[in-house]
Enzyme design. Structure first.
Site, PDB file in Angstrom:
ATOM      1  CB  CYS A  27      44.544  52.359 -43.387  1.00  0.00           C
ATOM      2  SG  CYS A  27      46.138  51.837 -43.984  1.00  0.00           S
ATOM      3  CG  ASP A  31      39.823  55.670 -48.504  1.00  0.00           C
ATOM      4  OD1 ASP A  31      40.744  55.256 -47.584  1.00  0.00           O
ATOM      5  OD2 ASP A  31      40.225  56.707 -49.163  1.00  0.00           O
ATOM      6  CG  HIS A  84      43.425  55.871 -46.152  1.00  0.00           C
ATOM      7  ND1 HIS A  84      43.011  55.051 -46.787  1.00  0.00           N
ATOM      8  CD2 HIS A  84      44.679  55.511 -45.664  1.00  0.00           C
ATOM      9  CE1 HIS A  84      43.780  53.873 -46.926  1.00  0.00           C
ATOM     10  NE2 HIS A  84      44.934  54.444 -46.057  1.00  0.00           N
TER      11      HIS A  84
END
Length: 385
Positions: free
Chosen positions: A50, A263, A265
């Protein structure tokens, strides 16, 4: 009111403009089913990549600013400029792409990180600095501050460049952003050039400035909050790398005391080049409302990002830092100094290491191996034997 990359939007009146701005940012997430890293390593970065993806996003934003400008907008299904396609191809999940997950993960080995290990903001900044040396198209200078201190003298030494045997032709009719485009520009990149006092041509490499910080011990010290938000307001701002322990996010703005972020993820399947060299780019743009996090919930370890297209832009950034951050804060987030501290080792601008294409296809090489030869003094002869 919400601020995204220095632009202010009134949520009730300008929601569509806000979403268009956010969706125009290149969004890099976990991917699966790419060629195993190093040949036998992982074929997905889910669970560990990430911060690498956030590093890709902040770098991609610098390239978009440079080639396309801050006002450029992506529209689904429309033909994009050639520069956009070249930027995106730098980050595809292929071993021979300059800023691929493969290159970043393998370069991280030189920073003490095994492939598959989680990175912090400073480590990914060091990786980007090394990889940028191989990127001749963008010819980007990457400066990563040390000990919370930005040294103006060092940055100017890094960015000022004296091209050798370079014929300079600038075709102003082809300007699409802040970089100048010309087939005779050195490295085929947009560099800002001005004649120096001696009559020689001086080029300024566009600057990606990354400032790793720790704004507290276990939690962010609230005294930094106002200065932290001021950084997002600067025209040179690229946002912030940060997040929570083992979860990295790319912060692009704020609303009140909440940060707005992209994000990484989400695990998506790898995308390959299509015929003609195009890329199906829909999965590289977040087409939903961005997420939010309270500033005080952020892990104190972060990295600020800024892009300065020329020397004037950098000087303007220095003035803003002095005026809006250093003079207003009793406890400073970072220091900005004119001269290189005498107790530090001498500053030597990094140069591209010599590369070997042995064992690689045309135009391909393993960047990590080249750095090992340079910095760890491996014996090429004994290695190849």
């Amino acid at each position: 009111m919400i601020l995204i990359y220095t632009y202010i939007y009134f949520l009730l009146l300008e929601k569509s403009e806000l979403l268009s701005d956010v969706s125009s940012r290149l969004w890099f997430t976990y991917r699966k089913k790419f060629t195993p890293i190093g040949g036998t390593g992982p074929s997905s970065d889910t669970g560990w990549g990430c911060m690498l993806r956030c590093g890709q996003m902040i770098l991609a934003q610098a390239l978009v600013y440079g080639h396309l400008g801050r006002d450029w907008r992506w529209e689904k299904g429309t033909k994009q400029p050639e520069e956009y396609n070249r930027i995106l191809q730098c980050f595809l999940d292929k071993k021979d792409c300059c800023y691929s997950i493969h290159q970043m993960a393998q370069m991280g080995v030189g920073e003490g990180k095994s492939v598959g290990e989680w990175y912090g903001p400073n480590t990914v900044a060091q990786v980007l600095k090394k990889l940028a040396l191989f990127d001749e198209w963008n010819s980007l200078a990457v400066y990563v501050s040390m000990d919370n201190t930005v040294v103006i003298e060092d940055i100017k030494k890094l960015c000022r460049h004296h091209p050798r045997n370079t014929r300079i032709t600038i075709d102003t009719s082809r300007f699409t952003g802040n970089f100048a485009h010309s087939s005779t520009i050195a490295h085929k990149a947009g560099l800002n050039r001005n004649p120096g006092a001696t009559g020689h041509c001086i080029a300024w490499k566009p600057l990606l400035l990354i400032i790793p910080l720790r704004m507290g011990i276990n939690y962010i010290n609230p005294v930094y909050t106002d200065a932290f938000k001021e950084c997002f307001k600067m025209p040179q701002s690229l946002g912030v790398l940060g997040g929570k322990p083992n979860s990295a996010y790319y912060f692009i703005g704020f609303v009140g005391d909440e940060l707005v972020y992209l994000d990484p993820h989400t695990t998506q399947t790898v995308v390959d080049l299509e015929e003609g060299g195009n890329v199906d780019d829909q999965s590289y743009h977040c087409q939903r409302a961005p997420r939010r996090m309270k500033i005080l919930n952020l892990d104190p370890s972060v990295a600020l990002g800024f892009f300065c297209k020329d020397e004037h832009d950098f000087d303007s950034w220095c003035n803003l830092v002095q005026k809006e951050i250093l003079k207003k804060q009793s406890l400073r987030m970072f220091e900005l100094v004119q001269k290189h501290p005498p107790h530090w080792p001498p500053f030597v601008p990094p140069t591209k290491p010599e590369v070997s294409t042995i064992g690689a296809g045309k135009g391909q090489f393993n960047l990590c191996v080249c750095f090992f030869f340079k910095y760890f003094k491996c014996s090429v002869g004994s290695t190849l034997a």
